[in-house]
Design an enzyme around this catalytic site. Structure first.
Site, PDB file in Angstrom:
ATOM      1  NE  ARG A 128      -4.029  -2.034   2.251  1.00  0.00           N
ATOM      2  CZ  ARG A 128      -3.801  -3.196   2.752  1.00  0.00           C
ATOM      3  NH1 ARG A 128      -2.665  -3.251   3.800  1.00  0.00           N
ATOM      4  NH2 ARG A 128      -4.620  -4.055   2.650  1.00  0.00           N
ATOM      5  CE  LYS A 150       0.774  14.409 -15.086  1.00  0.00           C
ATOM      6  NZ  LYS A 150       0.467  14.655 -16.385  1.00  0.00           N
ATOM      7  CD  GLU A 192       8.898  16.693 -22.796  1.00  0.00           C
ATOM      8  OE1 GLU A 192       8.394  17.911 -22.506  1.00  0.00           O
ATOM      9  OE2 GLU A 192       8.198  15.592 -23.312  1.00  0.00           O
ATOM     10  CE  LYS A 234       6.465  17.426 -14.201  1.00  0.00           C
ATOM     11  NZ  LYS A 234       6.593  16.414 -14.941  1.00  0.00           N
ATOM     12  CD  GLU A 244      -2.384  17.234 -16.142  1.00  0.00           C
ATOM     13  OE1 GLU A 244      -1.260  16.610 -15.996  1.00  0.00           O
ATOM     14  OE2 GLU A 244      -2.649  17.551 -17.271  1.00  0.00           O
ATOM     15  NE  ARG A 249       1.841  17.724 -13.112  1.00  0.00           N
ATOM     16  CZ  ARG A 249       2.187  17.067 -12.103  1.00  0.00           C
ATOM     17  NH1 ARG A 249       1.514  16.932 -10.864  1.00  0.00           N
ATOM     18  NH2 ARG A 249       2.912  16.244 -12.252  1.00  0.00           N
ATOM     19  CG  ASN A 253      -0.098  18.343 -20.836  1.00  0.00           C
ATOM     20  OD1 ASN A 253       0.872  17.432 -20.862  1.00  0.00           O
ATOM     21  ND2 ASN A 253      -1.240  18.323 -20.288  1.00  0.00           N
ATOM     22  CG  HIS A 256       2.932  17.005 -24.427  1.00  0.00           C
ATOM     23  ND1 HIS A 256       3.953  18.002 -24.343  1.00  0.00           N
ATOM     24  CD2 HIS A 256       3.833  15.877 -23.729  1.00  0.00           C
ATOM     25  CE1 HIS A 256       5.038  17.831 -23.729  1.00  0.00           C
ATOM     26  NE2 HIS A 256       5.003  16.382 -23.410  1.00  0.00           N
ATOM     27  CG  HIS A 260       0.275  12.918 -26.767  1.00  0.00           C
ATOM     28  ND1 HIS A 260      -0.512  13.184 -25.663  1.00  0.00           N
ATOM     29  CD2 HIS A 260       1.407  12.538 -26.049  1.00  0.00           C
ATOM     30  CE1 HIS A 260       0.488  13.474 -24.606  1.00  0.00           C
ATOM     31  NE2 HIS A 260       1.513  12.905 -24.831  1.00  0.00           N
ATOM     32  CG  HIS A 274       7.308  11.937 -25.328  1.00  0.00           C
ATOM     33  ND1 HIS A 274       5.801  12.204 -25.624  1.00  0.00           N
ATOM     34  CD2 HIS A 274       7.682  13.016 -24.458  1.00  0.00           C
ATOM     35  CE1 HIS A 274       5.337  13.123 -24.814  1.00  0.00           C
ATOM     36  NE2 HIS A 274       6.539  13.561 -24.102  1.00  0.00           N
TER      37      HIS A 274
END
Ligand SMILES: NC(=O)c1ccc[n+]([C@@H]2O[C@H](COP(=O)([O-])OP(=O)(O)OC[C@H]3O[C@@H](n4cnc5c(N)ncnc54)[C@H](O)[C@@H]3O)[C@@H](O)[C@H]2O)c1
Ligand SMILES: [Zn+2]
Length: 374
Positions: A128, A150, A192, A234, A244, A249, A253, A256, A260, A274
């Site tokens: 946990r 994340k 990035e 960041k 987010e 936040r 992106n 992105h 994507h 990426h």
């Protein structure tokens, strides 16, 4: 390689009881044990890494854990995005539990974003939740994925669909590890890095424009500055919006949504990394904003020239696509997770150093813009 603590820089991600430090500088792998030991409730660590990173850095990390009196196990995963799936996750969990861990055991992710994401998710779930430390070894992981909490794995439905927000206890960014990184991976991480300048720091972009050669040549001072500036931004954005929920936040992106779509169209393959997709996505976002009259065309050109000089893709043709693919790209953008109610949300620039969220981007203009590419 000489290392002194004086060359190490520190910043804190301010998240109340989940706050943690990021250390940036050379030689940190060799000093990791001493940095991690004070955070440990039990002097036991399980290091997770991959087959490419292990031969370079695992022995030095293990030696530093030994020196700090920390017992350790190592789990070496196959490299690459395919490792971030449920099958590998299941095996990883079993292997971690087989090490005889307890709640006070520390997981240590030594590698790129793949290792960081799967190890972070394992830390979030075994017993946990146990503590973990990120030691990112790609530029992308150093400026992006290791910071912010994340964690995720992929499923056949899509990337990063199963995961958790789970913050590390410490991020150790050893700039020396980039010496072995392939040039293409360095470029992908660099995209990035540029993103931070474009979304909120025009001075950083100007500095990168002048000094990017030093970054590519892995000059320690330049790298430390580039990574620190990126992580500071960041960290600030994550502290303001950990999960987010707001727009702030989401600004991370930038590039992105286009990116994507490009990754989806090229099959999420090595044909387009990426960060490369993000570079092209940022160039497209600037060009589209210029077409809408939102940003000066000269600014868009400056961004394109900068990315070109970094040998990153800036045209659909650079990645084997063209205006003929506009329909499919827009269909992918419609499936992007930032889409609400079927409308396309784009992060677009006002100028270098300022971006905003445009909900309901004009789909016809977007189509005409993409279709106009040769
Ligand atoms: N959690 C987040 O916020 C976040 C943000 C961005 C990206 N990501 C995730 O990160 C992943 C991509 O990360 P990545 O670009 O680091 O890819 P990666 O982890 O696959 O690393 C790229 C390649 O470089 C190798 N490598 C790593 N460090 C090396 C070194 N120092 N020397 C030589 N080779 C080295 C790896 O073995 C791999 O083959 C994706 O899965 C993406 O979803 C997560
Ligand atoms: Zn990204």
């Amino acid at each position: 390689m000489t290392t002194t603590a004086a060359t190490t820089q520190r910043l804190t991600v301010e998240l109340a009881e989940r706050s943690y430090d990021i250390l940036v500088g050379p030689g940190l792998v060799a000093r990791a044990g001493a940095q991690i030991a004070p955070l440990m409730r039990r002097h036991q660590a399980v290091v997770v890494t991959d087959e490419i990173v292990a031969p370079h850095y695992l022995a030095a990390l293990e030696a530093s854990l030994d020196a700090a009196g920390i017992s350790h196990h190592a789990i070496v995963l196959p490299p690459g995005e395919a490792t971030k799936d449920l099958a590998h996750f299941g095996r990883l969990i079993d292997d971690i539990l087989a090490c005889g861990i307890e709640r006070g055991t520390m997981l240590v992710a030594l590698g790129g974003g793949v290792v960081g994401d799967i190890t972070g998710f394992a830390a979030a779930t075994v017993l946990r939740g146990i503590d973990f430390v990120q030691i990112p070894t790609t530029l992308l992981a150093q400026v992006d994925s290791s910071v912010g909490g994340k964690t995720a794995i992929n499923t056949p439905t899509g990337k990063n669909l199963v995961g958790a927000f789970y913050q590390p206890r410490l991020v150790l960014i050893d700039t020396d590890t980039l010496a072995t990184l392939p040039r293409r991976e360095l470029g992908a991480g660099y995209a990035e890095t540029v993103k931070y300048g474009l979304i909120a720091d025009p001075d950083f972009f100007a500095w990168l424009d002048a000094e990017n050669r030093a970054v590519y040549e892995l000059d320690t001072t330049a790298l430390t500055r580039a990574v620190m500036t990126s992580c500071r931004m960041k960290a600030r954005i994550v502290a303001a919006d950990e999960r987010e929920t707001g727009d702030e936040r989401a600004l991370l992106n930038f590039g992105h949504t286009f990116g994507h779509a490009l990754e989806a169209e090229t099959g999420f393959s090595d044909a387009l990394l990426h960060g490369e997709a993000v570079a092209l996505g940022m160039a497209l976002a600037f060009d589209f904003a210029a077409r809408l009259g939102l940003v000066d065309a000269a600014e868009a050109r400056r961004v394109r020239d900068h990315l070109d000089a970094a040998e990153l893709p800036t045209d659909l043709g650079d990645v084997g696509l063209s205006g003929k693919d506009a329909d499919r790209l827009i269909a992918h953008m419609g499936k992007d997770k930032k889409v609400r109610d079927g409308r396309i949300t784009l992060i677009l620039p006002r100028r270098i150093g300022e971006v905003f969220v445009m909900r309901d981007a004009p789909a016809e203009d977007l189509h005409a813009f993409l279709a106009a590419h040769a």
